[in-house]
Design a protein around this motif. Structure first.
Motif, PDB file in Angstrom:
ATOM      1  N   LEU A 280       0.852  -1.198   0.000  1.00  0.00           N
ATOM      2  CA  LEU A 280       0.000   0.000   0.000  1.00  0.00           C
ATOM      3  C   LEU A 280       0.884   1.243   0.000  1.00  0.00           C
ATOM      4  O   LEU A 280       1.073   1.888   1.029  1.00  0.00           O
ATOM      5  CB  LEU A 280      -0.926   0.022   1.216  1.00  0.00           C
ATOM      6  N   PRO A 281       1.448   1.610  -1.159  1.00  0.00           N
ATOM      7  CA  PRO A 281       2.241   2.841  -1.214  1.00  0.00           C
ATOM      8  C   PRO A 281       1.350   4.055  -0.995  1.00  0.00           C
ATOM      9  O   PRO A 281       0.140   4.007  -1.240  1.00  0.00           O
ATOM     10  CB  PRO A 281       2.829   2.823  -2.636  1.00  0.00           C
ATOM     11  N   PRO A 282       1.920   5.177  -0.528  1.00  0.00           N
ATOM     12  CA  PRO A 282       1.104   6.362  -0.226  1.00  0.00           C
ATOM     13  C   PRO A 282       0.443   6.971  -1.442  1.00  0.00           C
ATOM     14  O   PRO A 282      -0.534   7.697  -1.322  1.00  0.00           O
ATOM     15  CB  PRO A 282       2.120   7.330   0.394  1.00  0.00           C
ATOM     16  N   GLY A 283       0.960   6.712  -2.630  1.00  0.00           N
ATOM     17  CA  GLY A 283       0.362   7.231  -3.862  1.00  0.00           C
ATOM     18  C   GLY A 283       0.653   6.292  -5.012  1.00  0.00           C
ATOM     19  O   GLY A 283       1.552   5.446  -4.940  1.00  0.00           O
ATOM     20  N   ARG A 284      -0.113   6.435  -6.070  1.00  0.00           N
ATOM     21  CA  ARG A 284       0.095   5.553  -7.218  1.00  0.00           C
ATOM     22  C   ARG A 284       1.350   5.919  -7.990  1.00  0.00           C
ATOM     23  O   ARG A 284       1.991   5.058  -8.580  1.00  0.00           O
ATOM     24  CB  ARG A 284      -1.120   5.610  -8.149  1.00  0.00           C
ATOM     25  N   LEU A 285       1.696   7.195  -8.002  1.00  0.00           N
ATOM     26  CA  LEU A 285       2.836   7.667  -8.781  1.00  0.00           C
ATOM     27  C   LEU A 285       3.786   8.444  -7.868  1.00  0.00           C
ATOM     28  O   LEU A 285       3.363   9.353  -7.167  1.00  0.00           O
ATOM     29  CB  LEU A 285       2.387   8.560  -9.933  1.00  0.00           C
ATOM     30  N   LEU A 286       5.054   8.074  -7.904  1.00  0.00           N
ATOM     31  CA  LEU A 286       6.097   8.837  -7.234  1.00  0.00           C
ATOM     32  C   LEU A 286       6.627   9.847  -8.241  1.00  0.00           C
ATOM     33  O   LEU A 286       7.184   9.476  -9.272  1.00  0.00           O
ATOM     34  CB  LEU A 286       7.206   7.900  -6.754  1.00  0.00           C
ATOM     35  N   GLN A 287       6.452  11.136  -7.964  1.00  0.00           N
ATOM     36  CA  GLN A 287       6.706  12.193  -8.948  1.00  0.00           C
ATOM     37  C   GLN A 287       7.974  12.964  -8.632  1.00  0.00           C
ATOM     38  O   GLN A 287       8.238  13.316  -7.489  1.00  0.00           O
ATOM     39  CB  GLN A 287       5.511  13.142  -8.993  1.00  0.00           C
ATOM     40  N   ARG A 288       8.783  13.198  -9.667  1.00  0.00           N
ATOM     41  CA  ARG A 288       9.984  14.006  -9.565  1.00  0.00           C
ATOM     42  C   ARG A 288      10.107  14.876 -10.813  1.00  0.00           C
ATOM     43  O   ARG A 288       9.422  14.660 -11.814  1.00  0.00           O
ATOM     44  CB  ARG A 288      11.241  13.136  -9.423  1.00  0.00           C
ATOM     45  N   CYS A 289      11.019  15.841 -10.756  1.00  0.00           N
ATOM     46  CA  CYS A 289      11.234  16.737 -11.888  1.00  0.00           C
ATOM     47  C   CYS A 289      12.615  17.349 -11.767  1.00  0.00           C
ATOM     48  O   CYS A 289      13.143  17.507 -10.657  1.00  0.00           O
ATOM     49  CB  CYS A 289      10.163  17.831 -11.917  1.00  0.00           C
ATOM     50  N   SER A 290      13.233  17.655 -12.899  1.00  0.00           N
ATOM     51  CA  SER A 290      14.457  18.441 -12.937  1.00  0.00           C
ATOM     52  C   SER A 290      14.130  19.731 -13.667  1.00  0.00           C
ATOM     53  O   SER A 290      13.914  19.731 -14.884  1.00  0.00           O
ATOM     54  CB  SER A 290      15.584  17.679 -13.647  1.00  0.00           C
ATOM     55  N   LEU A 291      14.039  20.830 -12.925  1.00  0.00           N
ATOM     56  CA  LEU A 291      13.535  22.078 -13.502  1.00  0.00           C
ATOM     57  C   LEU A 291      14.528  22.749 -14.441  1.00  0.00           C
ATOM     58  O   LEU A 291      14.126  23.394 -15.408  1.00  0.00           O
ATOM     59  CB  LEU A 291      13.167  23.044 -12.370  1.00  0.00           C
ATOM     60  N   ASN A 292      15.823  22.616 -14.179  1.00  0.00           N
ATOM     61  CA  ASN A 292      16.812  23.404 -14.915  1.00  0.00           C
ATOM     62  C   ASN A 292      17.784  22.586 -15.752  1.00  0.00           C
ATOM     63  O   ASN A 292      18.463  23.151 -16.616  1.00  0.00           O
ATOM     64  CB  ASN A 292      17.621  24.267 -13.925  1.00  0.00           C
ATOM     65  N   HIS A 293      17.884  21.289 -15.518  1.00  0.00           N
ATOM     66  CA  HIS A 293      18.914  20.503 -16.193  1.00  0.00           C
ATOM     67  C   HIS A 293      18.311  19.244 -16.814  1.00  0.00           C
ATOM     68  O   HIS A 293      17.399  18.640 -16.235  1.00  0.00           O
ATOM     69  CB  HIS A 293      20.028  20.099 -15.220  1.00  0.00           C
ATOM     70  N   ASP A 294      18.845  18.868 -17.976  1.00  0.00           N
ATOM     71  CA  ASP A 294      18.456  17.603 -18.591  1.00  0.00           C
ATOM     72  C   ASP A 294      19.033  16.450 -17.781  1.00  0.00           C
ATOM     73  O   ASP A 294      20.079  16.576 -17.125  1.00  0.00           O
ATOM     74  CB  ASP A 294      18.977  17.523 -20.024  1.00  0.00           C
ATOM     75  N   LEU A 295      18.338  15.326 -17.835  1.00  0.00           N
ATOM     76  CA  LEU A 295      18.804  14.120 -17.155  1.00  0.00           C
ATOM     77  C   LEU A 295      19.265  13.111 -18.198  1.00  0.00           C
ATOM     78  O   LEU A 295      18.490  12.716 -19.076  1.00  0.00           O
ATOM     79  CB  LEU A 295      17.688  13.517 -16.301  1.00  0.00           C
ATOM     80  N   HIS A 296      20.507  12.705 -18.101  1.00  0.00           N
ATOM     81  CA  HIS A 296      21.062  11.718 -19.021  1.00  0.00           C
ATOM     82  C   HIS A 296      21.070  10.365 -18.315  1.00  0.00           C
ATOM     83  O   HIS A 296      21.835  10.131 -17.372  1.00  0.00           O
ATOM     84  CB  HIS A 296      22.474  12.129 -19.447  1.00  0.00           C
ATOM     85  N   LEU A 297      20.198   9.473 -18.786  1.00  0.00           N
ATOM     86  CA  LEU A 297      20.014   8.179 -18.152  1.00  0.00           C
ATOM     87  C   LEU A 297      20.676   7.084 -18.981  1.00  0.00           C
ATOM     88  O   LEU A 297      21.202   7.329 -20.073  1.00  0.00           O
ATOM     89  CB  LEU A 297      18.520   7.894 -17.985  1.00  0.00           C
ATOM     90  N   LYS A 298      20.636   5.882 -18.443  1.00  0.00           N
ATOM     91  CA  LYS A 298      21.206   4.743 -19.170  1.00  0.00           C
ATOM     92  C   LYS A 298      20.389   4.457 -20.427  1.00  0.00           C
ATOM     93  O   LYS A 298      19.298   5.003 -20.612  1.00  0.00           O
ATOM     94  CB  LYS A 298      21.250   3.527 -18.260  1.00  0.00           C
TER      95      LYS A 298
END
Length: 564
Positions: free
Chosen positions: A418-436
């Motif tokens: 029972l997680p507290p919400g269905r979606l865990l939300q994040r954001c990077s306002l100023n920088h791009d995120l380079h992922l695998k």
């Protein structure tokens, strides 16, 4: 002598001012005050045009960049340029279909999927555990549009704002406060909460209306309130009103936040604002009574004056409802000193902590109670474990829950399901995120983690991932007689897929306090009472709880005093 001819330059303003006259720009021209005004206005218009063009060009460049980078991420085509998948997600967002929809998208497009919510809004859903760990460390911000309803209800906060740079100092202070000051009282608070809440339990049972959620709501409210405000909270005469106001305001916050322009012309809006201000005044009242932290700032008398002014605008309804309380609130009228956790936005910080903390703890308490009444054999084992540890403890007024692995495992497993919400939300306002996998998420995109998919993934948790099994967190050992015994607890946070309290820079500040506080509460409760279902509700409840992605219901329960 003839008057000096006005010779304006070739400008739009000059042409309008000259009328039918011929415009000349010879060096011997005479200029009047009117000509200087025309030049100044023309200069201002050109500067405005250039500035607006520059800003629009930047926005267009960012938009083109967002489209270019976002289109490289796998995902379904957008059904509409303006609304994208927003309507589709809105229709599915309130129920279990949202999780199922994202599950199908991840099966078709991989562990990273993008959805266009509009021409300027990009949502990226991530399911891969390695990528989740990466983005929770790198993406420290929250999307600016989220939390608007809570700002309307509780005021601005230095703890829950979007930019991590602005909130980092307050979070660090609060983390130290929760881990040091509150954990000192985590053993004593739940014991008093049990005594306080059980008085309500007996009253509710006599009326035949007691369910898991209402009980969990009272418990979470008193656990957090007593931890923050100490003994003064138990003796506070307005505690019940404070709880009702907090729930009432948070319930209506989404409705009033849906207005882009506050509806000042509606009386109900002013009544709502009056209730919000009354809630802040009650917060001031309890803070004045406890005064437990010398490092925080004094609250002014302005909040009480604000209540009276808004009360006049709200009409007789609000004034009648709380008129007696306002007139009898001596601590506000005296203008004494109060203290808060933060120096910037004190009411928003306190109320935000109360609301978010109560909401999270209530859901977890309700889930644990439901699991315990559905598994009486597990409840009996936990009772035996608590009693055994208590017999070995010199101090009978405290509970060493760290030595109760099955109880802790039950809390961890209930939080996983029972997680507290269905979606865990994040954001990077100023920088791009380079992922695998050579994937780049542009700045400003909304990153979400579908918690139910991750925490019930059979490839991570086994074939029984969707079922309640607290023993997955228990280390079993064999004693000398060849019997299996529960020897310890596995650290759940070492698994990157365990995210009921989030992870990374924005992880829940009170996760240790919540787990230990809830465990201590159940240790005190189960040692003295047996919790059972109201007869006749077992069949329907079992079918609902075992259904994956289905919210845990709130069954009616009863308490039986254990024999000493």
């Amino acid at each position: 002598m003839e008057a000096c001819d006005i010779r304006a330059p070739y400008t739009l303003v000059g042409f309008l001012l000259a009328g039918d006259k011929t415009i000349s720009s010879s060096s011997g021209a005479c200029f009047s005050l009117r000509d200087y005004f025309s030049r100044a206005i023309n200069f201002f218009l050109w500067i405005s045009l250039v500035s607006i063009s520059f800003l629009l060009s930047r926005k267009l460049a960012r938009l083109l960049r967002l489209w270019t980078i976002g289109s490289r991420i796998p995902g379904p085509p957008s059904p509409s340029f303006f609304s994208g998948h927003a309507k589709l997600l809105g229709a599915r967002g309130c129920g279990r279909d949202l999780t199922g929809y994202l599950s199908r998208l991840h099966e078709n497009y991989g562990p990273i999927v993008r959805l266009w919510l509009g021409p300027t809004q990009l949502l990226v859903s991530v399911k891969d555990v390695a990528v989740i760990k990466e983005i929770l460390i790198k993406a420290k911000d929250k999307y600016p549009l989220t939390g608007r309803e809570f700002r309307l209800a509780f005021g601005r906060s230095n703890i829950f704002v979007s930019s991590f740079e602005k909130v980092q100092e307050g979070r660090n202070y609060l983390t130290t406060f929760m881990n040091e000051r509150l954990l000192e009282r985590v053993n004593t608070v739940p014991l008093k909460v049990v005594e306080c809440v059980l008085g309500r339990v007996e009253s509710a049972m006599s009326k035949g209306i007691l369910d898991c959620r209402s009980l969990s709501q009272h418990v979470s409210f008193y656990i957090l309130g007593a931890a923050l405000f100490e003994e003064a909270f138990f003796n506070w005469s307005d505690a019940t009103l404070y709880e009702e106001l907090l729930l009432m305001i948070s319930k209506d916050a989404c409705y009033w936040a849906s207005y882009k322009i506050p509806p000042f012309w509606r009386r109900k809006y002013w009544t709502y604002q009056f209730l919000c201000t009354k809630l802040r005044c009650l917060t001031q009242d309890i803070i004045q009574q406890c005064r437990y932290n010398s490092t925080i700032t004094q609250i002014s008398q302005s909040s009480y004056e604000e209540v009276k002014s808004i009360g006049k605008l709200s009409g007789n309804g609000g004034a009648t409802l709380f008129g007696n309380l306002l007139s009898g609130n001596s601590s506000l009228n005296e203008g004494g000193k109060g203290h808060l956790v933060s120096t910037g936005e004190p009411f928003g910080d306190i109320l935000g902590m109360m609301f978010h903390g109560c909401s999270t703890i209530t859901n977890l308490l309700c889930s644990i109670l439901t699991r315990l009444v559905l598994h009486p054999e597990l409840q009996l084992k936990i009772f035996s474990e608590i009693k055994e540890v208590q017999q070995r403890t010199c101090n009978q007024d405290s509970y060493d829950v760290q030595k109760m692995p099955l109880l802790l495992a039950t809390v961890y497993e209930s939080a996983r399901l029972l997680p507290p919400g269905r979606l865990l939300q994040r954001c990077s306002l100023n920088h791009d995120l380079h992922l695998k996998w050579n994937i780049t998420v542009p700045a400003g995109a909304i990153l979400v983690v579908p918690l139910e998919l991750v925490q019930m993934d059979s490839s991570i948790w086994g074939e029984d991932a969707g079922h309640f099994n607290p023993h997955r967190f228990v280390v079993d050992s064999i004693d000398q007689e060849g019997r299996s015994q529960e020897d310890g607890i596995l650290e759940p946070y070492k698994n990157a897929a365990y995210l009921p309290f989030g992870s990374g820079s924005r992880a829940c500040l009170g996760k240790e306090f919540s787990v230990l506080g809830i465990s201590t509460f159940f240790a005190s409760l189960l040692l003295n009472y047996e919790v059972t279902l109201v007869p006749g509700s077992e069949n329907d409840l079992n079918s609902t709880v075992n259904d994956r992605f289905q919210p845990v219901p709130s069954p009616k329960i009863t308490f039986m005093k254990r024999n000493s």
